[in-house]
Design a protein around this motif. Structure first.
Motif, PDB file in Angstrom:
ATOM      1  N   ALA A 146       7.067  10.983  10.110  1.00 50.72           N
ATOM      2  CA  ALA A 146       5.691  11.125   9.628  1.00 50.72           C
ATOM      3  C   ALA A 146       4.826   9.965  10.085  1.00 50.72           C
ATOM      4  CB  ALA A 146       5.676  11.209   8.116  1.00 50.72           C
TER       5      ALA A 146
ATOM      6  N   PHE B 289       0.773   1.700   7.158  1.00 48.72           N
ATOM      7  CA  PHE B 289      -0.323   2.085   8.026  1.00 48.72           C
ATOM      8  C   PHE B 289      -1.653   1.841   7.321  1.00 48.72           C
ATOM      9  CE2 PHE B 289       2.512   4.366  10.857  1.00 48.72           C
ATOM     10  CZ  PHE B 289       3.535   4.773  10.027  1.00 48.72           C
TER      11      PHE B 289
ATOM     12  N   MET C 220       7.541   0.763   7.452  1.00 49.81           N
ATOM     13  CA  MET C 220       6.275   0.993   8.138  1.00 49.81           C
ATOM     14  C   MET C 220       5.137   1.160   7.128  1.00 49.81           C
ATOM     15  SD  MET C 220       7.540   3.632  11.112  1.00 49.81           S
ATOM     16  CE  MET C 220       6.174   3.296  12.214  1.00 49.81           C
TER      17      MET C 220
ATOM     18  N   THR D 244       5.527   5.349   4.992  1.00 51.88           N
ATOM     19  CA  THR D 244       6.420   6.458   5.321  1.00 51.88           C
ATOM     20  C   THR D 244       7.733   6.269   4.586  1.00 51.88           C
ATOM     21  OG1 THR D 244       5.451   6.711   7.509  1.00 51.88           O
ATOM     22  CG2 THR D 244       7.638   7.630   7.173  1.00 51.88           C
TER      23      THR D 244
ATOM     24  N   ARG E  87      10.532  11.515   5.806  1.00 52.91           N
ATOM     25  CA  ARG E  87       9.593  12.079   6.750  1.00 52.91           C
ATOM     26  C   ARG E  87       8.230  12.321   6.118  1.00 52.91           C
ATOM     27  NH1 ARG E  87      11.579  18.322   7.793  1.00 52.91           N
ATOM     28  NH2 ARG E  87      10.812  19.177   5.830  1.00 52.91           N
ATOM     29  N   GLU E  88       8.027  11.809   4.934  1.00 54.15           N
ATOM     30  CA  GLU E  88       6.735  11.980   4.275  1.00 54.15           C
ATOM     31  C   GLU E  88       5.918  10.702   4.358  1.00 54.15           C
ATOM     32  OE1 GLU E  88       8.223  14.990   0.741  1.00 54.15           O
ATOM     33  OE2 GLU E  88       6.450  13.736   0.442  1.00 54.15           O
ATOM     34  N   GLN E  89       4.616  10.870   4.445  1.00 51.75           N
ATOM     35  CA  GLN E  89       3.705   9.733   4.440  1.00 51.75           C
ATOM     36  C   GLN E  89       2.860   9.823   3.176  1.00 51.75           C
ATOM     37  OE1 GLN E  89       0.303   7.937   7.390  1.00 51.75           O
ATOM     38  NE2 GLN E  89       2.234   8.481   8.289  1.00 51.75           N
ATOM     39  N   PHE E  90       2.885   8.747   2.400  1.00 49.55           N
ATOM     40  CA  PHE E  90       2.167   8.678   1.133  1.00 49.55           C
ATOM     41  C   PHE E  90       0.980   7.741   1.276  1.00 49.55           C
ATOM     42  CE2 PHE E  90       5.339  10.898  -1.321  1.00 49.55           C
ATOM     43  CZ  PHE E  90       6.502  10.674  -0.619  1.00 49.55           C
ATOM     44  N   PHE E  91      -0.105   8.061   0.579  1.00 50.08           N
ATOM     45  CA  PHE E  91      -1.334   7.296   0.690  1.00 50.08           C
ATOM     46  C   PHE E  91      -1.702   6.615  -0.615  1.00 50.08           C
ATOM     47  CE2 PHE E  91      -3.084   8.317   4.841  1.00 50.08           C
ATOM     48  CZ  PHE E  91      -2.288   9.371   5.220  1.00 50.08           C
ATOM     49  N   GLY E  92      -2.324   5.456  -0.463  1.00 54.10           N
ATOM     50  CA  GLY E  92      -2.912   4.793  -1.605  1.00 54.10           C
ATOM     51  C   GLY E  92      -4.215   5.452  -1.996  1.00 54.10           C
TER      52      GLY E  92
ATOM     53  N   PRO F 135      -5.212  11.040   0.150  1.00 51.58           N
ATOM     54  CA  PRO F 135      -4.611  12.341   0.456  1.00 51.58           C
ATOM     55  C   PRO F 135      -3.242  12.497  -0.206  1.00 51.58           C
ATOM     56  CG  PRO F 135      -5.469  11.301   2.448  1.00 51.58           C
ATOM     57  CD  PRO F 135      -5.501  10.259   1.374  1.00 51.58           C
TER      58      PRO F 135
ATOM     59  N   TYR G  60      -2.478  18.053   3.824  1.00 50.33           N
ATOM     60  CA  TYR G  60      -2.799  17.149   2.734  1.00 50.33           C
ATOM     61  C   TYR G  60      -3.980  17.688   1.942  1.00 50.33           C
ATOM     62  CZ  TYR G  60       0.121  13.357   4.581  1.00 50.33           C
ATOM     63  OH  TYR G  60       1.178  12.588   4.995  1.00 50.33           O
TER      64      TYR G  60
ATOM     65  N   LEU H 264      -7.720   3.168   3.639  1.00 48.78           N
ATOM     66  CA  LEU H 264      -6.515   3.621   2.951  1.00 48.78           C
ATOM     67  C   LEU H 264      -5.268   3.029   3.597  1.00 48.78           C
ATOM     68  CD1 LEU H 264      -8.176   6.849   3.408  1.00 48.78           C
ATOM     69  CD2 LEU H 264      -7.039   6.762   1.218  1.00 48.78           C
TER      70      LEU H 264
ATOM     71  N   TYR I 176       5.546  18.057  14.464  1.00 51.61           N
ATOM     72  CA  TYR I 176       5.640  17.976  13.008  1.00 51.61           C
ATOM     73  C   TYR I 176       4.226  18.019  12.449  1.00 51.61           C
ATOM     74  CZ  TYR I 176       6.863  16.044   8.417  1.00 51.61           C
ATOM     75  OH  TYR I 176       7.030  15.831   7.079  1.00 51.61           O
TER      76      TYR I 176
ATOM     77  N   LEU J 133      -6.464   6.410  12.170  1.00 45.64           N
ATOM     78  CA  LEU J 133      -5.493   5.324  12.076  1.00 45.64           C
ATOM     79  C   LEU J 133      -6.055   4.062  12.727  1.00 45.64           C
ATOM     80  CD1 LEU J 133      -2.600   4.437  11.297  1.00 45.64           C
ATOM     81  CD2 LEU J 133      -1.871   5.214  13.560  1.00 45.64           C
TER      82      LEU J 133
ATOM     83  N   TYR K 194      -5.630   3.177   7.469  1.00 43.70           N
ATOM     84  CA  TYR K 194      -6.528   4.203   7.968  1.00 43.70           C
ATOM     85  C   TYR K 194      -7.962   3.900   7.529  1.00 43.70           C
ATOM     86  CZ  TYR K 194      -2.640   7.411   9.069  1.00 43.70           C
ATOM     87  OH  TYR K 194      -1.520   7.995   9.599  1.00 43.70           O
TER      88      TYR K 194
END
Lengths: 112, 116
Positions: B101, A33, A31, A96, A99-104, B44, B36, A92, B32, A45, A35
């Motif tokens: 997430a 995303f 996945m 995922t 369970r963590e979502q990381f951003f550019g 973030p 950030y 951005l 959940y 989003l 934003y």
């Protein structure tokens, strides 16, 4: 964790033109995303991009304005089409993992 | 460069003091929650998360408290340092993808300024 890069980091564009933003991840992810973060505001989003299927857009965002490609599990592009000054934002991508979502780092777009 | 959070509520804290940043959420189905940190010119960064079956979770110098009754989330930072200066966002999962997430909804954000 994930290392995410975006190109360009910033751009200044004329109204009516289009800009394609690239997002590269250092690992394969299902996945991705996209934003938007308008000046002084929170993140909204735009769409969810899964490899091999059409992107799913959130309310208020349409494919004609924000076409997305997801050719493989490490890469995606977002195009901001027919830009107007209201499109000036930070865009951005995120992924995922677990369970963590990381951003550019974001792409800072200014439309004149 | 241009800073995020120019129009966001600001919390000023003296170095060494504890900071408390609050967030209200509206979706009672959210299960959940994530905090950030966003520094100027960056995306973030994950700080800490908590599931709805917990009231409190502690990390290194940070604690998240969840009050589901009033739909309130807080982030406590102990011994605040200048490097903590940033905009802080809470985010919630909308419940459609339980326990993941994905599809995060972000709060409005709070700018933390640490004074010397």
């Amino acid at each position: 964790s994930a290392v995410i890069s975006q190109k360009p980091s910033r751009d200044i564009c004329q109204r009516g033109t289009s800009l394609t933003i690239q997002c590269q991840v250092d690992s394969q992810v299902t996945m991705m995303f996209w934003y938007r973060q308008q000046p002084g505001q929170s993140l909204t989003l735009i769409a969810t991009a899964n490899q091999g299927s059409e992107a799913t857009y959130e309310s208020g965002f349409v494919i004609d304005k924000f076409p997305i490609s997801r050719p493989n599990l490490t890469f995606s592009t977002l195009t901001v089409s027919n830009m107007s000054p209201e499109d000036s934002s930070i865009y951005l991508c995120s992924v995922t993992i677990g369970r963590e979502q990381f951003f550019g780092p974001g792409t800072r777009l200014t439309v004149l | 460069g241009e800073s995020v959070g120019l129009h966001l509520p600001t919390l000023s804290v003296q170095e060494g003091d504890n900071s408390i940043i609050n967030c209200a959420y509206s979706n009672s189905a959210s299960d959940y929650f994530i905090w950030y940190k966003q520094e100027s010119g960056k995306g973030p960064q994950f700080i800490i998360d908590i599931r709805s079956n917990m009231d409190k979770r502690q990390g290194q110098r940070v604690t998240v408290l969840l009050n589901k009754t009033v739909k309130h989330l807080s982030l406590q930072i102990a011994a605040t340092q200048p490097g903590d200066s940033a905009v802080y966002f809470c985010a919630e999962n909308d419940g459609s993808d339980t326990g993941t997430a994905s599809k995060l909804t972000f709060g409005t954000g709070t700018r933390l300024q640490v004074t010397l």
